[in-house]
Design a protein around this motif. Structure first.
Motif, PDB file in Angstrom:
ATOM      1  N   PRO A  39     -71.347  -0.366 -62.226  1.00 46.57           N
ATOM      2  CA  PRO A  39     -70.809  -1.155 -62.240  1.00 46.57           C
ATOM      3  C   PRO A  39     -69.429  -1.565 -63.373  1.00 46.57           C
ATOM      4  CG  PRO A  39     -72.638  -2.450 -63.039  1.00 46.57           C
ATOM      5  CD  PRO A  39     -72.627  -0.668 -62.963  1.00 46.57           C
ATOM      6  N   ILE A  40     -68.513  -1.652 -63.230  1.00 42.33           N
ATOM      7  CA  ILE A  40     -67.236  -1.616 -64.415  1.00 42.33           C
ATOM      8  C   ILE A  40     -67.269  -3.452 -64.638  1.00 42.33           C
ATOM      9  CG2 ILE A  40     -64.725  -1.932 -64.011  1.00 42.33           C
ATOM     10  CD1 ILE A  40     -64.480  -0.373 -61.536  1.00 42.33           C
ATOM     11  N   SER A  41     -68.092  -3.275 -65.775  1.00 42.15           N
ATOM     12  CA  SER A  41     -67.762  -4.767 -66.656  1.00 42.15           C
ATOM     13  C   SER A  41     -66.694  -5.694 -67.021  1.00 42.15           C
ATOM     14  CB  SER A  41     -68.541  -4.243 -68.010  1.00 42.15           C
ATOM     15  OG  SER A  41     -67.287  -3.276 -68.288  1.00 42.15           O
ATOM     16  N   SER A  42     -65.681  -5.056 -66.846  1.00 37.61           N
ATOM     17  CA  SER A  42     -64.567  -6.071 -66.744  1.00 37.61           C
ATOM     18  C   SER A  42     -63.510  -6.444 -65.258  1.00 37.61           C
ATOM     19  CB  SER A  42     -63.492  -5.525 -68.066  1.00 37.61           C
ATOM     20  OG  SER A  42     -63.227  -4.112 -67.542  1.00 37.61           O
ATOM     21  N   SER A  43     -64.088  -6.088 -64.523  1.00 37.42           N
ATOM     22  CA  SER A  43     -63.177  -6.181 -63.246  1.00 37.42           C
ATOM     23  C   SER A  43     -63.689  -7.510 -62.895  1.00 37.42           C
ATOM     24  CB  SER A  43     -63.863  -5.290 -62.531  1.00 37.42           C
ATOM     25  OG  SER A  43     -65.338  -6.088 -61.795  1.00 37.42           O
ATOM     26  N   THR A  44     -64.855  -7.999 -63.078  1.00 37.02           N
ATOM     27  CA  THR A  44     -64.573  -9.864 -62.633  1.00 37.02           C
ATOM     28  C   THR A  44     -63.874 -10.455 -63.809  1.00 37.02           C
ATOM     29  OG1 THR A  44     -67.196  -9.518 -61.951  1.00 37.02           O
ATOM     30  CG2 THR A  44     -65.847 -11.725 -62.525  1.00 37.02           C
ATOM     31  N   GLU A  45     -63.675  -9.752 -64.645  1.00 38.92           N
ATOM     32  CA  GLU A  45     -62.727 -11.257 -65.622  1.00 38.92           C
ATOM     33  C   GLU A  45     -61.487 -10.676 -65.713  1.00 38.92           C
ATOM     34  OE1 GLU A  45     -63.406 -10.512 -69.599  1.00 38.92           O
ATOM     35  OE2 GLU A  45     -65.766 -11.263 -69.455  1.00 38.92           O
ATOM     36  N   MET A  46     -60.764  -8.787 -64.551  1.00 41.54           N
ATOM     37  CA  MET A  46     -59.793  -8.975 -64.208  1.00 41.54           C
ATOM     38  C   MET A  46     -58.753  -9.499 -62.790  1.00 41.54           C
ATOM     39  SD  MET A  46     -58.931  -4.614 -64.671  1.00 41.54           S
ATOM     40  CE  MET A  46     -60.528  -4.680 -64.565  1.00 41.54           C
ATOM     41  N   THR A  47     -60.336  -9.859 -62.004  1.00 44.71           N
ATOM     42  CA  THR A  47     -60.329 -10.545 -61.112  1.00 44.71           C
ATOM     43  C   THR A  47     -59.810 -12.272 -61.672  1.00 44.71           C
ATOM     44  OG1 THR A  47     -62.533 -10.692 -60.336  1.00 44.71           O
ATOM     45  CG2 THR A  47     -60.984  -9.182 -59.010  1.00 44.71           C
ATOM     46  N   GLN A  48     -60.761 -12.573 -62.195  1.00 42.51           N
ATOM     47  CA  GLN A  48     -59.867 -13.778 -62.966  1.00 42.51           C
ATOM     48  C   GLN A  48     -59.041 -14.459 -63.263  1.00 42.51           C
ATOM     49  OE1 GLN A  48     -63.939 -14.283 -65.358  1.00 42.51           O
ATOM     50  NE2 GLN A  48     -64.817 -15.288 -63.589  1.00 42.51           N
ATOM     51  N   ILE A  49     -58.237 -12.930 -63.682  1.00 41.93           N
ATOM     52  CA  ILE A  49     -56.883 -13.703 -64.312  1.00 41.93           C
ATOM     53  C   ILE A  49     -56.101 -13.196 -63.226  1.00 41.93           C
ATOM     54  CG2 ILE A  49     -55.002 -12.406 -66.237  1.00 41.93           C
ATOM     55  CD1 ILE A  49     -57.185 -11.966 -67.773  1.00 41.93           C
ATOM     56  N   PHE A  50     -55.820 -11.853 -62.079  1.00 39.98           N
ATOM     57  CA  PHE A  50     -55.268 -11.419 -61.511  1.00 39.98           C
ATOM     58  C   PHE A  50     -55.033 -12.492 -60.532  1.00 39.98           C
ATOM     59  CE2 PHE A  50     -55.513  -6.651 -62.462  1.00 39.98           C
ATOM     60  CZ  PHE A  50     -55.156  -6.737 -63.478  1.00 39.98           C
ATOM     61  N   PHE A  51     -56.546 -12.767 -59.421  1.00 37.37           N
ATOM     62  CA  PHE A  51     -56.058 -14.215 -58.524  1.00 37.37           C
ATOM     63  C   PHE A  51     -55.486 -15.263 -58.727  1.00 37.37           C
ATOM     64  CE2 PHE A  51     -57.561 -16.782 -55.454  1.00 37.37           C
ATOM     65  CZ  PHE A  51     -57.809 -16.478 -54.425  1.00 37.37           C
ATOM     66  N   PRO A  52     -55.154 -16.038 -60.166  1.00 35.78           N
ATOM     67  CA  PRO A  52     -54.709 -17.057 -60.217  1.00 35.78           C
ATOM     68  C   PRO A  52     -53.458 -16.980 -60.325  1.00 35.78           C
ATOM     69  CG  PRO A  52     -56.433 -17.291 -62.020  1.00 35.78           C
ATOM     70  CD  PRO A  52     -55.950 -16.431 -61.055  1.00 35.78           C
ATOM     71  N   TRP A  53     -52.914 -15.694 -60.963  1.00 39.24           N
ATOM     72  CA  TRP A  53     -51.865 -15.818 -61.438  1.00 39.24           C
ATOM     73  C   TRP A  53     -50.946 -15.045 -59.908  1.00 39.24           C
ATOM     74  CZ3 TRP A  53     -48.030 -15.993 -65.373  1.00 39.24           C
ATOM     75  CH2 TRP A  53     -48.326 -16.189 -66.581  1.00 39.24           C
ATOM     76  N   MET A  54     -51.560 -13.743 -58.868  1.00 38.58           N
ATOM     77  CA  MET A  54     -51.400 -14.277 -57.404  1.00 38.58           C
ATOM     78  C   MET A  54     -50.826 -15.338 -56.873  1.00 38.58           C
ATOM     79  SD  MET A  54     -52.846 -11.728 -54.828  1.00 38.58           S
ATOM     80  CE  MET A  54     -53.816 -12.943 -54.593  1.00 38.58           C
ATOM     81  N   ILE A  55     -51.914 -16.486 -57.073  1.00 40.60           N
ATOM     82  CA  ILE A  55     -51.568 -17.394 -56.114  1.00 40.60           C
ATOM     83  C   ILE A  55     -50.724 -18.210 -56.709  1.00 40.60           C
ATOM     84  CG2 ILE A  55     -52.627 -19.806 -55.451  1.00 40.60           C
ATOM     85  CD1 ILE A  55     -53.684 -17.258 -54.134  1.00 40.60           C
ATOM     86  N   PHE A  56     -50.819 -18.417 -57.687  1.00 40.71           N
ATOM     87  CA  PHE A  56     -49.743 -19.697 -58.400  1.00 40.71           C
ATOM     88  C   PHE A  56     -48.656 -19.319 -58.087  1.00 40.71           C
ATOM     89  CE2 PHE A  56     -53.600 -21.389 -59.795  1.00 40.71           C
ATOM     90  CZ  PHE A  56     -53.055 -22.773 -59.470  1.00 40.71           C
ATOM     91  N   LEU A  57     -48.072 -17.787 -58.585  1.00 39.55           N
ATOM     92  CA  LEU A  57     -47.063 -16.996 -58.514  1.00 39.55           C
ATOM     93  C   LEU A  57     -45.931 -17.268 -56.724  1.00 39.55           C
ATOM     94  CD1 LEU A  57     -46.976 -14.560 -60.720  1.00 39.55           C
ATOM     95  CD2 LEU A  57     -45.779 -16.681 -60.728  1.00 39.55           C
ATOM     96  N   GLY A  58     -47.411 -17.199 -55.857  1.00 37.86           N
ATOM     97  CA  GLY A  58     -46.705 -17.381 -54.304  1.00 37.86           C
ATOM     98  C   GLY A  58     -46.597 -18.732 -54.320  1.00 37.86           C
TER      99      GLY A  58
END
Length: 165
Positions: free
Chosen positions: A41-60
């Motif tokens: 597993p990629i250890s930082s992937s969860t944190e990256m998705t935690q950052i990308f997802f809200p930015w994507m949603i709220f910019l939308g």
């Protein structure tokens, strides 16, 4: 002129949200591939998705606000004449503006409260999770101010899909 500025403003945020969607998809795909194919597993992937997802949603939300695609009930509004429709539209925009300003301020306070707490793997501040709300609602507030200005200036109403009637 204001309509061109608004359209370009929204287009830029749509492009950024689209890029974030691609990045989010790539990170999740890489994590699934890494975890289930390579058993690593990629250890930082969860944190990256935690950052990308809200930015994507709220910019939308900026595009949703521009295009009037948010949830609203217009049955009552459609029964009135154009003057009342205009007043109801202006009232709704002002309420949305007040809410956006409040959300930008409240999320700024939250981001400030957690700014010294790092994410364990990425070692960046947790405030990056919450500042997306601040930025997007501040931009939504700016967009609403532009829409209110256009509404007052043109005495028009936006009823369907952000189109001026």
């Amino acid at each position: 002129m204001l309509e061109k500025i608004t359209s370009r403003f929204v287009k830029v945020t749509e492009v950024i949200a689209s890029i974030l969607m691609v990045l989010l998809t790539l990170v999740v795909f890489a994590e699934v591939l890494s975890r289930y194919v390579f058993d690593y597993p990629i250890s930082s992937s969860t944190e990256m998705t935690q950052i990308f997802f809200p930015w994507m949603i709220f910019l939308g939300t900026i595009a949703v606000t521009k295009n009037e695609d948010h949830l609203k009930i217009t049955v009552l509004q459609e029964r009135f004449g154009r003057g009342i429709q205009w007043m109801l539209q202006l009232f709704a925009k002002v309420i949305m503006l007040l809410f956006s300003v409040y959300m930008a301020y409240a999320s700024y306070l939250l981001a400030d409260a957690v700014r010294m707490q790092p994410l364990p793997m990425l070692r960046i501040s947790k405030s990056w999770l919450y500042v997306s709300v601040t930025v997007s609602f501040a931009l939504v507030a700016i967009l609403l101010i532009l829409q209110i200005t256009l509404l007052i200036r043109n005495k028009s109403t936006w009823m369907k899909g952000g189109e001026i009637q």
